[in-house]
Write a protein that holds these residues in place. Structure first.
Motif, short mmCIF file in Angstrom:
data_model
loop_
_atom_site.label_atom_id
_atom_site.label_comp_id
_atom_site.label_asym_id
_atom_site.label_seq_id
_atom_site.Cartn_x
_atom_site.Cartn_y
_atom_site.Cartn_z
N GLY A 210 -3.57 -18.92 1.91
CA GLY A 210 -4.63 -19.64 2.82
C GLY A 210 -5.84 -19.49 2.08
N ASP A 211 -6.83 -19.90 2.53
CA ASP A 211 -8.30 -20.17 1.88
C ASP A 211 -9.20 -19.29 2.69
OD1 ASP A 211 -7.40 -22.24 0.24
OD2 ASP A 211 -7.78 -23.92 1.89
N SER A 212 -10.10 -18.72 1.90
CA SER A 212 -11.19 -18.06 2.13
C SER A 212 -10.56 -16.42 2.81
CB SER A 212 -12.15 -18.36 3.41
OG SER A 212 -12.55 -19.67 2.94
N GLY A 213 -11.58 -15.56 2.92
CA GLY A 213 -11.24 -14.48 3.34
C GLY A 213 -11.60 -13.14 2.50
N THR A 214 -11.39 -11.86 2.87
CA THR A 214 -11.80 -10.64 2.31
C THR A 214 -10.52 -9.77 2.51
OG1 THR A 214 -14.22 -10.73 3.07
CG2 THR A 214 -13.36 -8.56 2.38
N VAL A 215 -10.41 -9.43 1.11
CA VAL A 215 -9.17 -8.47 1.08
C VAL A 215 -9.78 -6.98 0.23
CG1 VAL A 215 -6.94 -8.02 -0.23
CG2 VAL A 215 -7.60 -10.25 0.73
N CYS A 216 -9.51 -5.88 1.07
CA CYS A 216 -9.79 -4.45 0.31
C CYS A 216 -8.55 -3.74 0.46
CB CYS A 216 -11.09 -3.96 1.22
SG CYS A 216 -11.20 -2.09 0.97
N VAL A 217 -8.06 -3.26 -0.51
CA VAL A 217 -6.94 -2.42 -0.55
C VAL A 217 -7.20 -1.08 -1.54
CG1 VAL A 217 -4.59 -1.84 -1.68
CG2 VAL A 217 -5.49 -4.10 -0.64
N ILE A 218 -7.02 0.04 -0.81
CA ILE A 218 -7.18 1.16 -1.70
C ILE A 218 -5.97 2.05 -1.56
CG2 ILE A 218 -8.62 3.57 -1.18
CD1 ILE A 218 -10.64 2.10 0.19
N GLN A 219 -5.79 2.61 -2.46
CA GLN A 219 -4.39 3.64 -2.74
C GLN A 219 -5.16 4.72 -3.53
OE1 GLN A 219 -1.42 1.26 -4.73
NE2 GLN A 219 -0.34 1.11 -2.90
N ASP A 220 -4.81 5.98 -2.78
CA ASP A 220 -5.40 7.38 -3.36
C ASP A 220 -4.39 8.42 -3.07
OD1 ASP A 220 -7.03 9.57 -4.04
OD2 ASP A 220 -8.74 9.03 -3.08
N ASP A 221 -3.99 9.06 -4.08
CA ASP A 221 -2.94 10.30 -3.87
C ASP A 221 -3.51 11.65 -3.51
OD1 ASP A 221 -3.47 10.80 -6.29
OD2 ASP A 221 -1.54 10.68 -7.18
N ASN A 222 -4.89 11.70 -3.50
CA ASN A 222 -5.70 12.79 -3.31
C ASN A 222 -5.86 12.89 -1.69
OD1 ASN A 222 -6.09 13.90 -5.75
ND2 ASN A 222 -7.91 12.34 -6.10
N GLY A 223 -5.46 11.78 -0.91
CA GLY A 223 -5.62 11.78 0.68
C GLY A 223 -7.01 11.53 1.06
#
Length: 228
Positions: A210-223
């Motif tokens: 699809g077009d347009s949008g916002t994606v935020c992904v966080i991976q953190d093994d410190n919790g």
């Protein structure tokens, strides 16, 4: 115990307070402005339950219509939930063992949605007590908001969402890691995904068209979250 209840029309209310194992509860509401009560339910006040306490429970919810509400607390292991919503501007807020009374191990939740402008909030477990959880969402429609948290002790989440202007917020934490698969089609989407399993592995797969949008992904093994 087997409980089956069907309500027809507008502004119906269901109050359920169940304690004990191996209950099979089937609730269906057809029409608009209905409520299955719990948390801080309103309408005609309906002060609290839905409250289900026990293990090996099966809960089948069908709300067919617009502006319906499903609110409550579920406490126990081996819970099977089938939640079906067909309509617009519906809402549900469910907590699964928020006080760490039983844990929320080996539970299986299947949520199916067909409609627009719905809002869904689901919190599963505390203190890494959701072992082997399986959570599936199938959503067809636009302008829906999905917000869910899982405190894992190992588990999987799958979201299949089709439509425009949908929002997905996910927070996975715990100590044994989790797997999240998001399959999305539609424009102007918003994803906020955090996987924060402490000193363990998390897995994420996203297929998005699809077009347009916002994606935020966080991976953190410190919790801990670090922010986008």
């Amino acid at each position: 115990m087997l409980t089956a209840l069907t309500a027809y029309g507008d502004d119906n209310e269901i109050f359920v307070d169940q304690s004990g194992d191996n209950a099979n509860i089937d609730l269906e509401q057809l029409g608009s402005g209905n409520i299955i009560g719990g948390l801080n339910s309103t309408a005609g006040s309906l002060t609290n339950p839905l409250d289900l306490d026990g293990s090996a429970l099966t809960l089948d919810i069908n709300q067919i219509g617009d502006t319906n509400t499903f609110l409550g607390d579920i406490l126990g292991d081996n819970i099977t939930g089938y939640f079906n919503f067909d309509g617009n501007s519906n809402a549900f807020t469910i907590q699964v063992d928020p006080t760490n009374t039983y844990g929320a191990d080996s539970s299986d939740f299947d949520v199916q949605v067909n409609g627009d402008s719905n809002t869904f909030t689901l919190d599963v477990a505390t203190d890494s007590m959701a072992s082997s959880t399986d959570l599936d969402w199938i959503i067809n429609g636009s302008s829906n908001t999905l917000d869910f948290d899982i405190n894992y002790d190992g588990g999987t989440s799958y979201v299949d969402i089709d439509g425009d202007s949908n929002s997905v917020t996910f927070d996975g934490s715990g100590y044994a890691g989790g797997y999240f698969y998001l399959d999305q089609t539609g424009d102007s989407r918003t994803f906020n995904i955090q996987q924060l399993s402490t000193l363990n592995n998390d897995w994420l797969k996203i297929l998005s068209t699809g077009d347009s949008g916002t994606v935020c992904v966080i991976q953190d093994d410190n919790g801990t979250a670090v922010g986008c």
